[in-house]
Design a protein around this motif. Structure first.
Motif, short mmCIF file in Angstrom:
data_model
loop_
_atom_site.label_atom_id
_atom_site.label_comp_id
_atom_site.label_asym_id
_atom_site.label_seq_id
_atom_site.Cartn_x
_atom_site.Cartn_y
_atom_site.Cartn_z
N HIS A 33 0.79 -1.31 0.15
CA HIS A 33 0.00 0.02 -0.01
C HIS A 33 0.73 1.24 0.06
O HIS A 33 2.27 1.03 -0.17
N GLU A 48 -3.24 -0.15 7.63
CA GLU A 48 -2.39 -1.27 7.35
C GLU A 48 -1.16 -0.80 7.10
O GLU A 48 -0.02 -1.38 7.41
N HIS A 101 2.19 -7.44 4.03
CA HIS A 101 0.88 -6.83 4.32
C HIS A 101 0.46 -7.40 5.60
O HIS A 101 0.75 -8.27 6.19
N HIS A 102 -0.77 -6.74 6.11
CA HIS A 102 -1.25 -7.25 7.18
C HIS A 102 -3.06 -7.18 6.80
O HIS A 102 -3.45 -6.49 6.12
ZN LIG Z 1 -2.76 -5.18 2.06
#
Ligand SMILES: [Zn+2]
Length: 254
Positions: A33, A48, A101-102
């Protein structure tokens, strides 16, 4: 004693020659992101992207300490497109690509909450664990899958289970599970995985809309334990690759 010293000197010499012939492997880490479009919103109301940047900032030095060269697609505060991330890895001739990522859940499983004045989201049922994604459209799919397998095995050793909610037969999920026990999913169209030449894996470290899982990934000790396991998986991958190339480890045991 003399023999031991001689063999040590020989190994040091061969090691130096090999180091010259083969530059240290390069991993490109990709914090998912961008600042303006920060991904999921956690139960604390934190975007995130903040979790992704923090995890990469801790993983990068651990990999460097283990002998890897590390490049990062995007520094905190910077923005970069999805395809550009993969293209950057190609320009750098990355050995491996790992996107961090989370995770969250589909809107039907989320309720709005407020955390110290910030709007956040919480899952209505427990949704915990890590997950791993690979793309069959990556030109090195089998190596990507191997890296995901090694990562899954190491992370499982922490007593942590994979998140299986992405396999649920509902809109937005329905991802094919390649390995249920290790939490490896197929996600062929994922841009960062399919556009690059290097073996590529996307890791969802944990579910930040789940109260327990968010607390897990927010804990520095837990992050350090996960990072040690990720580094171990990378080292195993490299050892196996070297075996595949038929190169001998002439200095083992010294
Ligand atoms: Zn993500």
């Amino acid at each position: 004693m003399r023999t031991v010293r001689s063999s040590f000197a020989l190994c040091a010499l061969i090691g130096a020659l090999m180091a010259g012939a083969h530059a240290a492997p390069l991993v490109v880490l990709d914090p998912g992101h961008n600042p303006a479009n920060g991904g999921a919103t956690s139960i604390r109301g934190t975007k995130e992207v903040t979790y992704n940047d923090r995890f990469v900032s801790e993983l990068a030095p651990a990999l460097r300490h283990a002998g890897w060269r590390v490049e990062i697609t995007r520094q905190p505060g910077d923005a970069i497109g999805l395809v550009e991330r993969a293209e950057l890895a190609d320009r750098l001739q990355a050995t491996l690509f790992l996107s961090i990522h989370h995770d969250s859940a589909q809107p039907r499983y989320l309720v709005a909450v407020e955390a110290e004045g910030l709007p956040g989201y919480r899952t209505v049922k427990p949704t915990e664990g890590y997950s791993l994604f690979v793309s069959r459209e990556n030109p090195q799919y089998s190596k990507s899958y191997r890296l995901a397998t090694l990562l899954g095995r190491e992370l499982r050793q922490l007593g942590r289970l994979p998140a299986l909610h992405h396999a649920e037969d509902i809109p937005g999920e329905n991802r094919p599970l390649l390995d249920r026990s290790l939490g490896i999913y197929e996600y062929d169209r994922l841009a960062v995985l399919r556009h690059g030449k290097a073996p590529a894996v996307l890791l969802e470290v944990g579910v930040i809309t789940d109260r327990r899982d968010e607390a897990y990934v927010d804990d520095p000790g837990n992050r350090a334990r996960m990072i040690r396991k990720i580094v171990r998986a990378f080292q195993r991958y490299l050892e196996e690759s070297r075996d595949d190339d038929g190169r001998l480890d002439v200095c083992s045991g010294t």
